[in-house]
Design a protein around this motif. Structure first.
Motif, short mmCIF file in Angstrom:
data_model
loop_
_atom_site.label_atom_id
_atom_site.label_comp_id
_atom_site.label_asym_id
_atom_site.label_seq_id
_atom_site.Cartn_x
_atom_site.Cartn_y
_atom_site.Cartn_z
N ALA A 11 0.83 -1.21 0.00
CA ALA A 11 0.00 0.00 0.00
C ALA A 11 0.86 1.26 0.00
O ALA A 11 0.55 2.22 -0.72
CB ALA A 11 -0.93 -0.01 1.21
N ARG A 12 1.91 1.28 0.79
CA ARG A 12 2.81 2.45 0.81
C ARG A 12 3.33 2.75 -0.59
O ARG A 12 3.33 3.91 -1.03
CB ARG A 12 3.98 2.20 1.76
CG ARG A 12 3.67 2.34 3.23
CD ARG A 12 4.96 2.36 4.03
NE ARG A 12 4.74 2.66 5.43
CZ ARG A 12 4.89 1.81 6.43
NH1 ARG A 12 5.28 0.56 6.18
NH2 ARG A 12 4.67 2.18 7.67
N LYS A 13 3.79 1.72 -1.28
CA LYS A 13 4.36 1.92 -2.61
C LYS A 13 3.29 2.37 -3.61
O LYS A 13 3.55 3.23 -4.46
CB LYS A 13 5.03 0.63 -3.09
CG LYS A 13 6.31 0.31 -2.34
CD LYS A 13 6.93 -1.00 -2.82
CE LYS A 13 8.24 -1.27 -2.09
NZ LYS A 13 8.85 -2.57 -2.49
N ARG A 14 2.09 1.83 -3.50
CA ARG A 14 1.04 2.20 -4.45
C ARG A 14 0.56 3.63 -4.20
O ARG A 14 0.27 4.37 -5.14
CB ARG A 14 -0.12 1.20 -4.36
CG ARG A 14 0.30 -0.21 -4.73
CD ARG A 14 -0.87 -1.17 -4.80
NE ARG A 14 -1.56 -1.04 -6.07
CZ ARG A 14 -2.63 -1.72 -6.42
NH1 ARG A 14 -3.16 -2.58 -5.56
NH2 ARG A 14 -3.20 -1.57 -7.59
N VAL A 15 0.49 4.02 -2.94
CA VAL A 15 0.13 5.42 -2.62
C VAL A 15 1.22 6.36 -3.13
O VAL A 15 0.94 7.43 -3.68
CB VAL A 15 -0.10 5.59 -1.11
CG1 VAL A 15 -0.22 7.06 -0.75
CG2 VAL A 15 -1.34 4.84 -0.67
N HIS A 16 2.48 5.95 -2.97
CA HIS A 16 3.59 6.75 -3.48
C HIS A 16 3.47 6.93 -5.00
O HIS A 16 3.65 8.04 -5.52
CB HIS A 16 4.90 6.06 -3.13
CG HIS A 16 6.12 6.69 -3.72
ND1 HIS A 16 6.60 7.92 -3.33
CD2 HIS A 16 6.95 6.25 -4.71
CE1 HIS A 16 7.68 8.21 -4.04
NE2 HIS A 16 7.91 7.23 -4.89
N VAL A 21 1.01 5.50 8.30
CA VAL A 21 -0.07 4.59 7.90
C VAL A 21 -0.85 4.19 9.14
O VAL A 21 -0.26 3.92 10.20
CB VAL A 21 0.50 3.33 7.21
CG1 VAL A 21 -0.61 2.33 6.92
CG2 VAL A 21 1.24 3.70 5.94
N VAL A 22 -2.16 4.10 9.02
CA VAL A 22 -2.99 3.54 10.08
C VAL A 22 -3.88 2.45 9.50
O VAL A 22 -4.49 2.64 8.44
CB VAL A 22 -3.83 4.62 10.81
CG1 VAL A 22 -4.72 5.37 9.85
CG2 VAL A 22 -4.66 4.00 11.94
N LEU A 23 -3.89 1.31 10.15
CA LEU A 23 -4.75 0.20 9.76
C LEU A 23 -5.99 0.20 10.66
O LEU A 23 -5.87 0.37 11.87
CB LEU A 23 -4.04 -1.15 9.90
CG LEU A 23 -2.68 -1.32 9.23
CD1 LEU A 23 -2.22 -2.77 9.38
CD2 LEU A 23 -2.72 -0.91 7.78
N ALA A 60 3.17 0.67 11.60
CA ALA A 60 1.95 1.42 11.32
C ALA A 60 1.16 1.61 12.61
O ALA A 60 1.34 0.89 13.59
CB ALA A 60 1.09 0.68 10.30
N HIS A 61 0.29 2.60 12.61
CA HIS A 61 -0.68 2.77 13.68
C HIS A 61 -1.83 1.79 13.45
O HIS A 61 -2.01 1.27 12.35
CB HIS A 61 -1.22 4.20 13.70
CG HIS A 61 -0.17 5.26 13.83
ND1 HIS A 61 0.46 5.54 15.02
CD2 HIS A 61 0.38 6.10 12.90
CE1 HIS A 61 1.34 6.51 14.84
NE2 HIS A 61 1.31 6.86 13.56
N ARG A 109 -6.81 12.52 12.66
CA ARG A 109 -6.19 13.84 12.46
C ARG A 109 -4.96 14.02 13.36
O ARG A 109 -3.95 14.59 12.93
CB ARG A 109 -7.20 14.93 12.76
CG ARG A 109 -8.28 15.11 11.69
CD ARG A 109 -9.32 16.11 12.14
NE ARG A 109 -10.39 16.30 11.18
CZ ARG A 109 -11.61 16.70 11.48
NH1 ARG A 109 -11.94 16.95 12.76
NH2 ARG A 109 -12.52 16.86 10.53
N SER A 110 -5.05 13.50 14.57
CA SER A 110 -3.91 13.64 15.49
C SER A 110 -2.70 12.87 14.99
O SER A 110 -1.55 13.25 15.27
CB SER A 110 -4.30 13.16 16.89
OG SER A 110 -4.37 11.74 16.98
N LEU A 111 -2.92 11.78 14.26
CA LEU A 111 -1.81 11.00 13.72
C LEU A 111 -1.15 11.70 12.54
O LEU A 111 -0.01 11.38 12.19
CB LEU A 111 -2.31 9.62 13.28
CG LEU A 111 -2.93 8.74 14.36
CD1 LEU A 111 -3.40 7.42 13.75
CD2 LEU A 111 -1.96 8.50 15.50
N ALA A 112 -1.86 12.63 11.94
CA ALA A 112 -1.34 13.35 10.78
C ALA A 112 -0.63 14.64 11.17
O ALA A 112 -0.16 15.37 10.28
CB ALA A 112 -2.48 13.67 9.80
#
Length: 229
Positions: free
Chosen positions: A153-158, A169-171, A187-188, A225-228
């Protein structure tokens, strides 16, 4: 700061009411010509692992994935109408997905054990597909290991959004495997006790935030939002 939000599907966003088990049984029948004597074991596993284990449970050598994958996709497509009839969106899901989609700093997608085609079947059948960025999700065909899907997912979002590979990332999921995948990959995680595992079991697995369901949408969005920050 951007945030990648990855939702599990079954028992987190939707209840399939047994249709998933029918999909695996139908794929098995298509591949072997015989009905399955053992139900698929799911519980947060990916489709690659579920299908391989299903063959082993029947004392059979699993076919290669390039044989299993098309049969599984055909089975899912054949049961989309049944899923639309029997399935249901879990409480609070439409509202929280709408709120997440509206957040400018979020990429809201999925991390699911389902193959991409069947994930689309499930979300489309219940009218959720337009609320998620499914092009950059991670799916069950990508690995047997759920944790490995986080990097997918990280690579595809990139690739899709040009976000750094270090974007948090949060799951969000309902099983200890979701919690473990987050811990294994930095990840969170937010656990939701809408599946077979209790809130206590999810806390014991290591989830710091556990929700009874997704009707707590404002609380969840505030936490994301707090994680961002």
């Amino acid at each position: 700061m951007p945030l990648i939000v990855l939702w599990d599907i079954d028992h987190t966003l939707i209840e399939n009411n047994g249709v998933s088990k029918q999909i695996y049984a139908d794929a098995f029948r298509r591949l072997t010509g015989q009905p399955s004597a053992h139900r698929a074991r799911t519980e947060g596993r990916t489709d690659r692992l579920i299908c391989r284990q299903m063959f082993l449970d029947h004392g059979l050598e699993p076919p290669t994935w390039d044989v299993i994958g098309p049969a599984l996709e055909a089975a899912g497509a054949g049961l989309e109408a049944e899923l639309a009839r029997r399935g249901e969106v879990l409480p609070g899901v439409r509202d929280v997905l709408t709120l997440a989609a509206a957040e400018r700093n979020f990429v809201s997608s999925v991390l699911t054990g389902n193959i991409a085609a069947n994930a689309m079947v499930k979300l489309r059948a219940l009218g959720l597909d337009h609320l998620l960025d499914l092009e950059c999700g991670a799916y069950g065909e990508h690995s047997e290991d759920r944790g490995a899907l986080v990097e997918v997912a990280r690579k595809r979002v990139h690739q899709q959004h040009a976000l750094p590979l270090t974007t948090p990332v949060v799951l969000i999921g309902d099983t200890p495997r979701d919690v473990q995948a987050a811990h294994d990959t930095g990840a969170h995680v937010v656990a939701v006790a809408t599946g077979v595992d209790s809130a206590e079991a999810l806390r014991m697995a290591g989830a710091r935030m556990v929700l009874s369901d997704l009707r707590e949408s404002s609380r969840l969005i505030d936490h994301l939002r707090s994680l961002a920050l």
